[in-house]
Design a protein around this motif. Structure first.
Motif, PDB file in Angstrom:
ATOM      1  N   UNK A  53       5.492   0.237  13.612  1.00  0.00           N
ATOM      2  CA  UNK A  53       5.277  -1.196  13.404  1.00  0.00           C
ATOM      3  C   UNK A  53       5.000  -1.470  11.923  1.00  0.00           C
ATOM      4  N   UNK A  54       5.849  -0.908  11.072  1.00  0.00           N
ATOM      5  CA  UNK A  54       5.656  -0.985   9.630  1.00  0.00           C
ATOM      6  C   UNK A  54       6.735  -1.859   9.001  1.00  0.00           C
ATOM      7  N   UNK A  55       6.604  -2.104   7.714  1.00  0.00           N
ATOM      8  CA  UNK A  55       7.516  -2.968   6.971  1.00  0.00           C
ATOM      9  C   UNK A  55       8.199  -2.167   5.869  1.00  0.00           C
ATOM     10  N   UNK A  56       9.488  -2.420   5.664  1.00  0.00           N
ATOM     11  CA  UNK A  56      10.234  -1.753   4.607  1.00  0.00           C
ATOM     12  C   UNK A  56      10.266  -2.637   3.363  1.00  0.00           C
ATOM     13  N   UNK A  57      10.002  -2.021   2.213  1.00  0.00           N
ATOM     14  CA  UNK A  57      10.014  -2.713   0.928  1.00  0.00           C
ATOM     15  C   UNK A  57      10.980  -2.010  -0.014  1.00  0.00           C
ATOM     16  N   UNK A  58      11.441  -2.738  -1.037  1.00  0.00           N
ATOM     17  CA  UNK A  58      12.240  -2.089  -2.063  1.00  0.00           C
ATOM     18  C   UNK A  58      11.317  -1.501  -3.120  1.00  0.00           C
ATOM     19  N   UNK A  59      11.907  -0.984  -4.209  1.00  0.00           N
ATOM     20  CA  UNK A  59      11.099  -0.297  -5.214  1.00  0.00           C
ATOM     21  C   UNK A  59      10.170  -1.237  -5.975  1.00  0.00           C
ATOM     22  N   UNK A  60      10.419  -2.551  -5.903  1.00  0.00           N
ATOM     23  CA  UNK A  60       9.564  -3.512  -6.604  1.00  0.00           C
ATOM     24  C   UNK A  60       8.455  -4.075  -5.727  1.00  0.00           C
ATOM     25  N   UNK A  61       8.433  -3.667  -4.449  1.00  0.00           N
ATOM     26  CA  UNK A  61       7.397  -4.153  -3.544  1.00  0.00           C
ATOM     27  C   UNK A  61       7.781  -5.392  -2.771  1.00  0.00           C
ATOM     28  N   UNK A  62       9.045  -5.819  -2.862  1.00  0.00           N
ATOM     29  CA  UNK A  62       9.526  -6.976  -2.110  1.00  0.00           C
ATOM     30  C   UNK A  62      10.130  -6.508  -0.788  1.00  0.00           C
ATOM     31  N   UNK A  63      10.076  -7.390   0.213  1.00  0.00           N
ATOM     32  CA  UNK A  63      10.665  -7.055   1.503  1.00  0.00           C
ATOM     33  C   UNK A  63      12.130  -6.661   1.325  1.00  0.00           C
ATOM     34  N   UNK A  64      12.532  -5.579   1.961  1.00  0.00           N
ATOM     35  CA  UNK A  64      13.896  -5.066   1.809  1.00  0.00           C
ATOM     36  C   UNK A  64      14.851  -5.921   2.636  1.00  0.00           C
TER      37      UNK A  64
END
Length: 210
Positions: free
Chosen positions: A177-188
């Protein structure tokens, strides 16, 4: 961007940089000795030969191996606990293992090519410095998330490696139940995922990486 997101961003960058730098240092081979040019009767401009006075012309320099000329590219994603909370260490490690990753070098998890520990497709490091997982004390740990990263060129095609990492990332996010982010910390987003994949393809074309 709130304070916690900044904290996760800075922590993730430091963790990946530390693990990557150490892995490069450990695997770095000693420099190859310069190849000696043998005398040749060919006096074309491509080869150094004697001039009219019999003295050798200046050596144009050592030839650079194509593999050495290819710069490495690191592609990073992050998976963080839902609502920017934390997840149990044992749950995280169990999910990593069920996704086909194994604990190995540098105390982090790796996805290997053909079960060969010398051929790492991508890796997962904890967002808690120094990035390694303390398997002996998992029950006591709560972690904010992990960094997933791959280093190119690798043992398989770069786009294929990225797709494998994305598949694993989605499996982990669903299980925890986690969230994926890109390298800048924004939602992928889907757009960002496509952009990262296209960057890899362009990198391989530019440097003729198989």
């Amino acid at each position: 961007m709130d304070g916690l997101r900044w904290l996760l961003l800075i922590s993730g960058v430091l963790v990946v940089a530390a693990v990557y730098w150490y892995s490069r240092r450990e695997s770095r081979r000693p420099p190859r000795p310069e190849k000696r040019r043998e005398p040749s009767l060919d006096t074309s401009p491509e080869q150094a030969g004697p001039d009219e006075a019999g003295d050798p012309l200046p050596d144009p320099g050592p030839t650079i191996d194509d593999a050495d000329a290819v710069p490495e590219k690191v592609v990073t994603l992050r998976m963080v606990a839902g609502n920017r909370g934390s997840m149990a260490g044992d749950d995280l490690v169990l999910a990593l293992r069920e996704a086909g990753m194994r604990h190995g070098k540098f105390g982090i998890f790796h996805h290997y090519h053909d079960e060969d520990e010398a051929q790492i497709i991508f890796s997962a490091a904890s967002l808690v410095e120094p990035g390694s997982f303390d398997l002996a004390n998992l029950n006591e740990q709560r972690l904010p998330g992990i960094s997933l990263f791959l280093v190119l060129p690798g043992p398989i095609d770069g786009a294929e490696a990225f797709d494998a990492m994305m598949t694993t990332a989605r499996e982990l996010a669903a299980a925890l139940n986690a969230e994926l982010l890109d390298e800048s910390g924004s939602t992928l987003s889907i757009q960002r995922e496509r952009y990262l994949r296209e960057e890899i393809i362009q990198y391989q074309l530019a440097f003729k990486v198989a």
